[in-house]
Design an enzyme around this catalytic site. Structure first.
Site, PDB file in Angstrom:
ATOM      1  N   GLY A  93      11.628  -2.681  -1.785  1.00 33.73           N
ATOM      2  CA  GLY A  93      11.968  -2.360  -3.168  1.00 33.73           C
ATOM      3  C   GLY A  93      10.836  -1.669  -3.884  1.00 33.73           C
ATOM      4  N   GLY A 116       9.384   0.995  -2.992  1.00 32.76           N
ATOM      5  CA  GLY A 116       9.481   2.451  -2.921  1.00 32.76           C
ATOM      6  C   GLY A 116       8.535   3.082  -1.920  1.00 32.76           C
ATOM      7  N   SER A 158      -0.534  -5.140  -1.780  1.00 31.79           N
ATOM      8  CA  SER A 158      -0.637  -3.778  -2.339  1.00 31.79           C
ATOM      9  C   SER A 158      -1.489  -2.878  -1.446  1.00 31.79           C
ATOM     10  CB  SER A 158      -1.243  -3.798  -3.745  1.00 31.79           C
ATOM     11  OG  SER A 158      -0.520  -4.654  -4.587  1.00 31.79           O
ATOM     12  N   THR A 214       0.144   1.724   0.178  1.00 30.40           N
ATOM     13  CA  THR A 214      -0.095   3.075  -0.315  1.00 30.40           C
ATOM     14  C   THR A 214      -1.448   3.586   0.163  1.00 30.40           C
ATOM     15  OG1 THR A 214       1.256   2.706  -2.255  1.00 30.40           O
ATOM     16  CG2 THR A 214      -0.353   4.477  -2.396  1.00 30.40           C
ATOM     17  N   ALA A 228      -4.957   7.966  -4.496  1.00 26.28           N
ATOM     18  CA  ALA A 228      -4.097   6.829  -4.864  1.00 26.28           C
ATOM     19  C   ALA A 228      -4.733   5.495  -4.487  1.00 26.28           C
ATOM     20  CB  ALA A 228      -2.741   6.964  -4.169  1.00 26.28           C
ATOM     21  N   LYS A 229      -4.223   4.446  -5.110  1.00 24.22           N
ATOM     22  CA  LYS A 229      -4.572   3.086  -4.720  1.00 24.22           C
ATOM     23  C   LYS A 229      -3.351   2.195  -4.897  1.00 24.22           C
ATOM     24  CE  LYS A 229      -7.847   2.180  -7.892  1.00 24.22           C
ATOM     25  NZ  LYS A 229      -8.763   1.416  -8.769  1.00 24.22           N
ATOM     26  N   GLY A 265       1.033  -2.686  -6.699  1.00 27.08           N
ATOM     27  CA  GLY A 265       2.241  -3.509  -6.763  1.00 27.08           C
ATOM     28  C   GLY A 265       2.038  -4.885  -7.365  1.00 27.08           C
ATOM     29  N   GLU A 266       0.793  -5.340  -7.404  1.00 27.29           N
ATOM     30  CA  GLU A 266       0.533  -6.674  -7.932  1.00 27.29           C
ATOM     31  C   GLU A 266      -0.190  -6.647  -9.276  1.00 27.29           C
ATOM     32  OE1 GLU A 266      -0.612  -8.900  -3.810  1.00 27.29           O
ATOM     33  OE2 GLU A 266      -1.767  -7.171  -4.414  1.00 27.29           O
TER      34      GLU A 266
END
Ligand code: FES
Ligand code: FES
Lengths: 158, 761
Positions: free
Chosen positions: B487, B489, B528, B531, B709-710, B713-714
């Protein structure tokens, strides 16, 4: 466990199923018809993941005994799109990105359909009240409210 | 990486699987059925701790339609050492000799009809000798109840080896960090503050419950699972089997949420054993209720002390954290260490002691839940920090800024911070909150207040991701990676990265669902990390493919920069539409292990995640009821690959943490869980949303990230709980030190403050 033969309309087509008296409609849709858009999560009528429309009214199918579907008109999320053409509600959910894992999405999409049938131009408060029986563990509520607004616009424009 | 301009990366594309999700056709494993499959239903322990005297399965086995009843002893006939776990091999597939928590699996019934299996499972009779039990992490320190007689660390982690064979303790792991001289700092300090904070046990409740189907034949095991960790599940099952990993195949689809509930082995080992015994495919599908017995978030107790000088500089901090890991370690010991080292908060403090303990108790096991222990820590250190600021009469934002970590300074673990946007995140939170403007705090019964909190996390390190990018002869591309899209992505982000590197449109890219026969190794989808780690692997694999395409073009005499379409290139080389170009890559960031004595490391993490929350609340002083008027979530997100998806991650994480802050709590009575149901365990609904919620993203290049990027998600979870507690104190002057924050807790605190405590307080 006794069994019954039931006849009903499923996404516009007449169908027949042999069901146990203990079976809920979610299970029968899955096991007899291979439709998994309505899916059991809480199993207690609390999350709305198993939502279907019975005679146009949204129902949590985990609590609906399949035997009672006899003679009714059942619509699932699989019946919303017209071939490749998505319904305005579905389009709106995609355009806004109103889901993450998507497990709750069929339920919200069907609730949106029913809401907009009743009230073509709901305000945010009406939207929230209407959708308050559905849960989204991914917390996509802000996007869901936006998607309902967009779906309303799309329907009014059609 | 130098900043470059991108075309696909950085754009807010919709999720690739959006169509499947709105039409109800997404491929969740929960929806999978196999021919001749049996359903398993589980008989679970009704007590918290006990010795199994006997198990009588005769009535269940005699029920018509039952294929087989299986106990722990039966499992041993196919898997002689049936214990699993990522950090400790402490968890039996089905209970052996003892049960250690309410809801522990004791026996399983197999039947073609799940209703029959379920009814038969209730007919199993187990005779227990109840043992003293312990449920509280502090009591577990010196309780006579011992959950595991002997510690059994997995051999895979060198840093756990010393624990092997340790007996008669509930401390599974102790982690210590010593920076500077905290004792001296405290001895010389002008001000010393001490507080203790607690958090409750909660559960992820992914809406697609945990599920696995195992299909074992002769020398082949195929596992269809809702796992976040296909590579680890393959590793662990092959270890149990004594088979090469190539004989075990673990595959998954899209997940209906995970949040950490589906990392490592959950029901896969049980499904494996049952399929071996039954010689049929076996489905183990949990109900929502059963998930509560399987994996949870650690309750915790955190005693925190600070030494502060007259200028409002924190000169020393001592942190003692006790993590209630429940009956099986799962990944708890890693939470204790890897989150433990951030326990002093995002502050530049020269003298720090951290002591972090993983404890066994007789609760359902605890593991990773969106933040890997960080939200428990932030709850304590940001409540504590706020109290200090108020007591010293310093504005809470000013106080934080005076002490905040900045780039170029060492974090407590000894790693120099780089690309950590601590101060900008704090500033943006304050700005959006209008912190500098006068604030109407209300009057009469309705009082308003504001609060902020900021937290941070290191990436779990060192970990590896591998990827394959193949280019088909028509110029379309397939990305093979074991990152699981639950979820967040990730499929879309990985496709964007491949599209960017290969310079082809996104709709020509397919991302294959994880399948260990096909997709290469990945440590896991957690923390996380995807990515950054898998993003790099996909980027490098795509670059590898591109190099090969360039070489091929040269070989067939297509000059560089001729920009001939890919299909032409393949035809030129192979004489027809044929051939495949395959790029591969492994990615593992640099890492330096922590010193076993001091707990320090010069390079403990490849990047830092930072999240802050600003909250505005209104409290009814007559009832304790409160409303969150505004919640502002600001995170350092690096350069987002897909900004819209990242924003939904921030907001979703904050909503989830709001549930843990205000409504969610697993209630144990005499060791028995009384509310394993969405009826009594309240996850946030649409009306639990703050009146206004805003998300702010600090987009700053992560120098070593893929396209800058890093992970994010959390990060949205970090600040939520203490920001709300701080706002409540601002509004009505009471401090809630234990989660969840409820109207009742506020009301009790208000009464106590007025000198009229409720009787039982
Ligand atoms: S599964 Fe039917 S309402 Fe939750
Ligand atoms: S999108 Fe995951 S539950 Fe709603």
């Amino acid at each position: 466990m006794s069994r019954h033969t039931i006849n009903f309309t499923l996404n516009g087509r007449p169908v027949t199923a042999d069901v146990g008296t203990h079976q809920n409609l979610t299970e029968v849709l899955q096991e007899s018809f291979g439709l998994f858009g309505a899916r059991e999560s809480c199993g207690q009528g609390l999350c709305g993941c198993c939502t279907v429309l019975i005679d146009g009214a949204a129902v949590t199918s985990c609590l609906a005994l399949a035997a009672f579907a006899d003679g009714s008109d059942v619509q699932t999320v699989e019946g919303l799109a017209d071939g490749e053409e998505l319904s305005p509600e579905q389009e709106a959910f995609i355009e806004i990105g109103a889901f993450q894992c998507g497990y709750c999405t069929p339920g919200f999409v069907l609730m949106t359909r029913q809401l907009l049938d009743e009230n073509p131009d709901p305000d945010d408060d009406e939207i929230k009240h209407y959708l308050s029986g559905n849960l989204c563990r991914c917390g996509a509520y802000p996007e869901i409210v936006q998607a309902v607004r967009l779906a309303g616009e799309k329907r009014r424009a059609r | 990486m130098a900043e470059t301009s991108t075309t696909t990366v950085g754009q807010s594309y919709g999720r690739l699987e959006g169509h499947a999700k709105v039409t109800g056709r997404a491929d969740y494993i929960y929806n999978l059925r196999l021919p001749s499959m049996l359903h398993a239903k589980i008989h679970r322990s009704p007590i918290g701790h006990g010795r199994i005297n006997s198990i009588d399965v005769s009535a269940a086995a005699a029920m018509p339609g039952v294929h087989m009843v299986v106990t722990g002893e039966d499992v041993k006939t196919v898997l002689p050492e049936p214990y699993y776990g990522p950090a400790f091999h402490d968890q039996p597939i089905l209970a052996l000799d003892k049960v250690r928590h309410f809801g522990e699996p004791v026996a399983a019934v197999l039947a073609a009809d799940p209703h029959i299996a379920e009814r038969a499972a209730r007919l199993i009779v187990v005779d227990y000798e109840e043992l003293p039990a312990v449920y509280d992490e502090i009591e577990a320190l010196d309780s006579e109840a011992i959950v595991h007689e002997e510690l059994k660390p997995a051999g895979t982690f060198a840093d756990l080896k010393h624990l092997s064979g340790r007996r008669d303790t509930n401390v599974a792991l102790d982690f210590h960090l010593r920076l500077g001289d905290a004792d001296k700092a405290f001895a010389e300090a002008v001000h010393v503050f001490e507080h203790t904070f607690r958090t409750q046990q909660t559960m992820h409740t992914p809406f697609e419950p945990i599920v696995a189907i195992a299909d074992v034949t002769h020398d082949r095991a195929i596992i269809h699972s809702s796992t976040q960790s296909p590579s680890f599940v393959r590793y662990e099952l092959s270890r149990l089997l004594g088979w090469p990993e190539s004989n075990v195949r673990v595959r998954t689809g899209h997940l209906g949420g995970g949040f950490g509930a589906k990392v490592y082995v959950k029901v896969e080992a049980l499904a494996l054993a049952l399929s071996m015994l039954a010689h049929r495919p076996v489905r183990v599908a949990q109900t929502m209720e059963e998930q509560f017995y399987t994996i949870t978030k650690h309750p915790s107790t955190f005693r925190i002390r600070s030494a502060v000088d007259d200028d409002g500089r924190i000169v020393g901090r001592k942190c003692e954290v006790w993590w209630n890991g429940g009956a099986y370690a799962d990944i708890g010991p890693r939470v204790t260490q890897k989150s433990g080292f951030t326990a002093a908060g995002p502050y530049d403090i020269e003298n720090i002691d951290i002591d972090s303990f993983a404890l066994y108790t007789n609760r359902p096991p605890a593991g990773a839940l969106r933040g890997f222990g960080i939200p428990q820590l932030v709850w304590a250190y940001e409540s504590h920090t706020d109290i200090i600021a108020r007591e010293l009469g310093i504005d809470p934002i000013v106080f934080r800024k005076r002490n905040i970590l900045r780039d170029g300074r060492p974090q407590a673990v000894g790693t120099i911070v780089k690309d950590g946007e601590f101060e900008p995140v704090l500033d943006e939170t304050a700005r959006r909150l209008g912190w500098d403007r006068p604030y109407d705090k209300g009057e009469g019964a309705k009082r308003r207040g504001r609060g902020v909190a900021i937290g941070f996390k290191a990436s779990i390190s060192p970990t590896t991701s591998s990827a394959i990018v193949s280019v088909n002869a028509d110029g379309s591309v397939i990305v093979y990676c074991s990152t699981v899209d639950m979820g967040q992505g990730s499929d879309t982000a990985m496709a964007q990265i491949a599209a960017e590197v290969l310079d082809i449109p996104l709709d020509r890219i397919r991302v294959v669902n994880p399948d260990t026969d096909v997709t290469p190794y990945d440590m896991s989808t957690l923390g996380s990390r995807s990515t950054f780690h898998m993003g790099h692997a996909v980027r490098l694999a795509a670059a590898d493919a591109k190099e090969k395409l360039v070489a091929m073009a040269e070989e067939v005499g297509m000059p560089e920069g001729s920009n001939a379409p890919l299909p032409e290139l393949f035809i030129k080389k192979f004489g027809m539409r044929a051939g495949t170009i395959v790029g591969t890559a492994n990615f593992k960031p640099d890492y330096a292990p922590t010193d076993p004595e001091t707990g320090l490391s010069p390079n403990a993490t490849p990047f830092w995640m930072i999240g802050a929350t600003g909250a505005e609340v209104e409290v009814d002083t007559e009832t304790g009821q409160f409303t969150i008027l505004r919640m502002i979530n600001v995170c350092d997100v690096g350069k987002p690959i897909n900004p819209a998806v990242v924003e939904t991650q921030l907001s979703g994480a904050a909503v989830m943490q709001l549930g843990f802050t205000t409504t969610e709590r697993m209630i144990l009575e005499n060791g028995q869980l009384t509310n394993p149901s969405l009826a009594d365990y309240k996850v946030p609904g649409i009306f639990d949303m703050p009146v206004i919620m805003e998300n702010g993203m600090i987009e700053a290049e992560q120098h070593n990230g893929p396209f800058g990027a890093k992970g994010a998600g959390e990060s949205g979870t970090f600040g939520v709980s203490p920001a709300i507690a701080n706002a409540i104190e601002d509004a009505v002057g009471v401090r809630i030190a234990e989660m969840p924050i409820t109207a009742e807790a506020i009301f009790r605190a208000l009464r106590a403050k007025d000198g009229a405590p409720l009787e039982e307080d």
